[in-house]
Design a protein around this motif. Structure first.
Motif, short mmCIF file in Angstrom:
data_model
loop_
_atom_site.label_atom_id
_atom_site.label_comp_id
_atom_site.label_asym_id
_atom_site.label_seq_id
_atom_site.Cartn_x
_atom_site.Cartn_y
_atom_site.Cartn_z
N ILE A 1 0.84 -1.19 0.00
CA ILE A 1 0.00 0.00 0.00
C ILE A 1 0.88 1.25 0.00
CG2 ILE A 1 -1.67 1.33 1.35
CD1 ILE A 1 -2.86 -1.12 -0.02
N SER A 2 1.94 1.22 0.79
CA SER A 2 2.88 2.35 0.84
C SER A 2 3.55 2.57 -0.51
CB SER A 2 3.95 2.08 1.91
OG SER A 2 5.02 2.99 1.80
N LYS A 3 3.98 1.51 -1.15
CA LYS A 3 4.66 1.62 -2.44
C LYS A 3 3.72 2.17 -3.51
CE LYS A 3 7.80 -2.15 -1.28
NZ LYS A 3 8.22 -3.54 -1.55
N MET A 4 2.44 1.85 -3.42
CA MET A 4 1.46 2.40 -4.34
C MET A 4 1.28 3.90 -4.13
SD MET A 4 -1.52 -0.56 -4.32
CE MET A 4 -2.60 0.36 -5.42
N GLY A 5 1.43 4.33 -2.88
CA GLY A 5 1.23 5.74 -2.56
C GLY A 5 -0.18 6.06 -2.10
N VAL A 6 -0.86 5.08 -1.48
CA VAL A 6 -2.24 5.24 -1.02
C VAL A 6 -2.25 5.54 0.47
CG1 VAL A 6 -4.44 4.02 -0.70
CG2 VAL A 6 -3.17 3.77 -2.84
N GLY A 7 -3.12 6.47 0.89
CA GLY A 7 -3.12 6.90 2.28
C GLY A 7 -4.12 6.21 3.19
N ILE A 8 -5.12 5.52 2.61
CA ILE A 8 -6.15 4.87 3.43
C ILE A 8 -6.34 3.43 2.95
CG2 ILE A 8 -8.56 4.89 4.18
CD1 ILE A 8 -8.63 7.88 3.68
N LEU A 9 -6.30 2.49 3.88
CA LEU A 9 -6.57 1.08 3.60
C LEU A 9 -7.74 0.64 4.46
CD1 LEU A 9 -5.94 -1.73 2.42
CD2 LEU A 9 -4.26 -2.01 4.26
N VAL A 10 -8.82 0.20 3.82
CA VAL A 10 -10.01 -0.31 4.52
C VAL A 10 -10.08 -1.81 4.28
CG1 VAL A 10 -12.51 -0.16 4.76
CG2 VAL A 10 -11.20 1.88 4.14
N SER A 11 -10.01 -2.59 5.35
CA SER A 11 -10.00 -4.05 5.21
C SER A 11 -11.12 -4.70 6.00
CB SER A 11 -8.66 -4.62 5.68
OG SER A 11 -8.67 -6.05 5.61
N LYS A 12 -11.53 -5.85 5.52
CA LYS A 12 -12.52 -6.65 6.23
C LYS A 12 -11.89 -7.42 7.38
CE LYS A 12 -15.85 -10.41 5.43
NZ LYS A 12 -16.35 -11.40 4.44
N SER A 13 -10.57 -7.59 7.32
CA SER A 13 -9.89 -8.48 8.24
C SER A 13 -9.01 -7.72 9.24
CB SER A 13 -9.07 -9.50 7.45
OG SER A 13 -8.65 -10.56 8.27
N ALA A 14 -8.13 -8.49 9.91
CA ALA A 14 -7.33 -7.96 11.02
C ALA A 14 -5.94 -7.53 10.58
CB ALA A 14 -7.20 -9.03 12.10
N PRO A 15 -5.32 -6.60 11.30
CA PRO A 15 -3.93 -6.23 11.05
C PRO A 15 -2.99 -6.97 12.00
CG PRO A 15 -4.90 -4.61 12.50
CD PRO A 15 -5.96 -5.66 12.25
N THR A 16 -1.71 -6.97 11.65
CA THR A 16 -0.68 -7.46 12.57
C THR A 16 0.00 -6.27 13.24
OG1 THR A 16 1.15 -7.41 10.97
CG2 THR A 16 -0.25 -9.40 11.02
N ASN A 17 0.73 -6.53 14.31
CA ASN A 17 1.37 -5.44 15.03
C ASN A 17 2.44 -4.75 14.19
OD1 ASN A 17 3.18 -7.65 15.24
ND2 ASN A 17 4.10 -6.80 17.09
N LEU A 18 3.22 -5.53 13.42
CA LEU A 18 4.26 -4.92 12.60
C LEU A 18 3.64 -4.07 11.50
CD1 LEU A 18 7.17 -4.46 11.87
CD2 LEU A 18 7.18 -6.64 10.63
N ALA A 19 2.53 -4.51 10.93
CA ALA A 19 1.85 -3.72 9.92
C ALA A 19 1.41 -2.38 10.50
CB ALA A 19 0.63 -4.47 9.38
N LEU A 20 0.91 -2.38 11.72
CA LEU A 20 0.45 -1.15 12.34
C LEU A 20 1.62 -0.23 12.70
CD1 LEU A 20 -2.46 -2.42 14.62
CD2 LEU A 20 -2.58 -1.36 12.36
N GLN A 21 2.73 -0.81 13.12
CA GLN A 21 3.92 0.00 13.40
C GLN A 21 4.38 0.71 12.13
OE1 GLN A 21 6.79 -2.67 15.16
NE2 GLN A 21 5.37 -3.26 16.79
N LEU A 22 4.40 -0.03 11.02
CA LEU A 22 4.80 0.56 9.74
C LEU A 22 3.79 1.60 9.26
CD1 LEU A 22 6.05 -2.67 7.95
CD2 LEU A 22 7.46 -0.71 8.58
N ALA A 23 2.50 1.30 9.44
CA ALA A 23 1.46 2.25 9.02
C ALA A 23 1.58 3.55 9.81
CB ALA A 23 0.08 1.63 9.23
N ASP A 24 1.81 3.45 11.11
CA ASP A 24 1.97 4.64 11.94
C ASP A 24 3.16 5.46 11.47
OD1 ASP A 24 1.25 6.21 14.31
OD2 ASP A 24 3.16 5.51 15.12
N ASP A 25 4.25 4.79 11.14
CA ASP A 25 5.48 5.45 10.70
C ASP A 25 5.31 6.07 9.32
OD1 ASP A 25 8.06 6.26 10.26
OD2 ASP A 25 8.92 4.25 10.22
N LEU A 26 4.66 5.36 8.40
CA LEU A 26 4.59 5.77 7.00
C LEU A 26 3.38 6.66 6.68
CD1 LEU A 26 5.61 2.35 5.41
CD2 LEU A 26 7.00 4.44 5.49
#
Length: 270
Positions: free
Chosen positions: A213-238
């Protein structure tokens, strides 16, 4: 009981005490090997649809290309499962190390990238797009009702490019990361601007998904499912807004909630 016709499989179905024999459509899984500048680069196990989108998106996500016009030629042999890509530039694919782990820092934050190419291709997102909670529900419902392959087989993930009020394009695959690569490939080939776009997604949000998602350059990701902790750490940073468990009239906002508004009048000011 192994009669397979195309992507249908003869099954025995029990519904309570009722027994029936019928043809069930199942998701197709097939390996495709990418030959890049005459050398074997990677093999992707995927749903064999929108293959050019998948290949272009995969090469972009891996940092091999940035723009579609960097590709001189591309041909796909669907029957044998090979794609042949010639780039305009010389490239020693063996110098691209996709397996070495990298842990670095940027702006005082610890970006725990697994692979070296992620360091070069991941982007910090500055999108000013906003969306309402109700629009998130509407887009997720549209993703599920518009995905023909999922309705038929129940065996694929879906990724959609959307504005704040409508689905634009959907791509499906047995691999959630493949579905995103297909979407990315479509974006690159059609030179779609992403400042006012978001991604609606059916799968779990892993660090790999978040980085795509970051490489695409998109700012919002809406998912039906769950995130992982590392994904959230990266999302917060990026700078990426992650919304998970979007089901019915419920959702969780995990990161950068400033892009989510409660009213129905979301804006898309850039």
């Amino acid at each position: 009981m192994n009669d397979m016709k195309k992507n249908g499989w003869e099954i025995i179905r029990f519904n309570g005490d009722s027994k029936s024999i019928l043809q069930e459509e199942v998701a197709i899984e097939k390996p495709f090997t990418i030959i890049l500048n005459g050398k074997e680069f990677a093999t992707i196990v995927c749903t064999p649809t929108n293959l050019q989108d998948l290949i272009v998106g995969f090469l972009a996500a891996e940092g091999v290309i940035r723009f579609y016009d960097e590709i001189k030629s591309i041909s796909i042999d669907e029957k044998l499962g090979f794609s042949y890509i010639q780039l305009k530039k010389d490239l020693d694919v063996f110098e691209l190390d996709h397996s070495k782990r990298f842990i670095g820092s940027c702006c005082g934050k610890s970006r725990q990238f697994y692979f070296k190419n992620d360091v070069r291709t991941a982007k910090t997102i500055m999108s000013q797009l906003s969306i309402s909670v109700n629009q998130c529900f509407t887009l997720m419902n549209a993703l599920q009702t518009k995905s023909e392959q999922f309705i038929k087989t129940g065996g694929v993930h879906n990724a959609a490019l959307a504005t704040h009020d409508e689905i634009i394009t959907i791509r499906s695959d047995i691999g959630r990361h493949n579905a995103l690569d297909k979407l990315y490939g479509h974006v690159i080939q059609n030179k779609i601007k992403l400042g006012d776009k978001l991604v609606v997604f059916s799968g779990r949000i892993s660090s790999e998904v978040l980085l795509k998602i970051s490489k695409m350059g998109v700012g919002i990701l809406v998912s039906k499912s769950a995130p992982t902790n590392l994904a959230l750490q990266l999302a917060d940073d990026l700078g990426i807004t992650v919304i998970g468990f979007t089901r019915g009239n419920r959702l969780n906002i995990y990161t950068h909630p400033h892009r989510i508004i409660e009213a129905d009048s979301a804006n898309n000011n850039l």
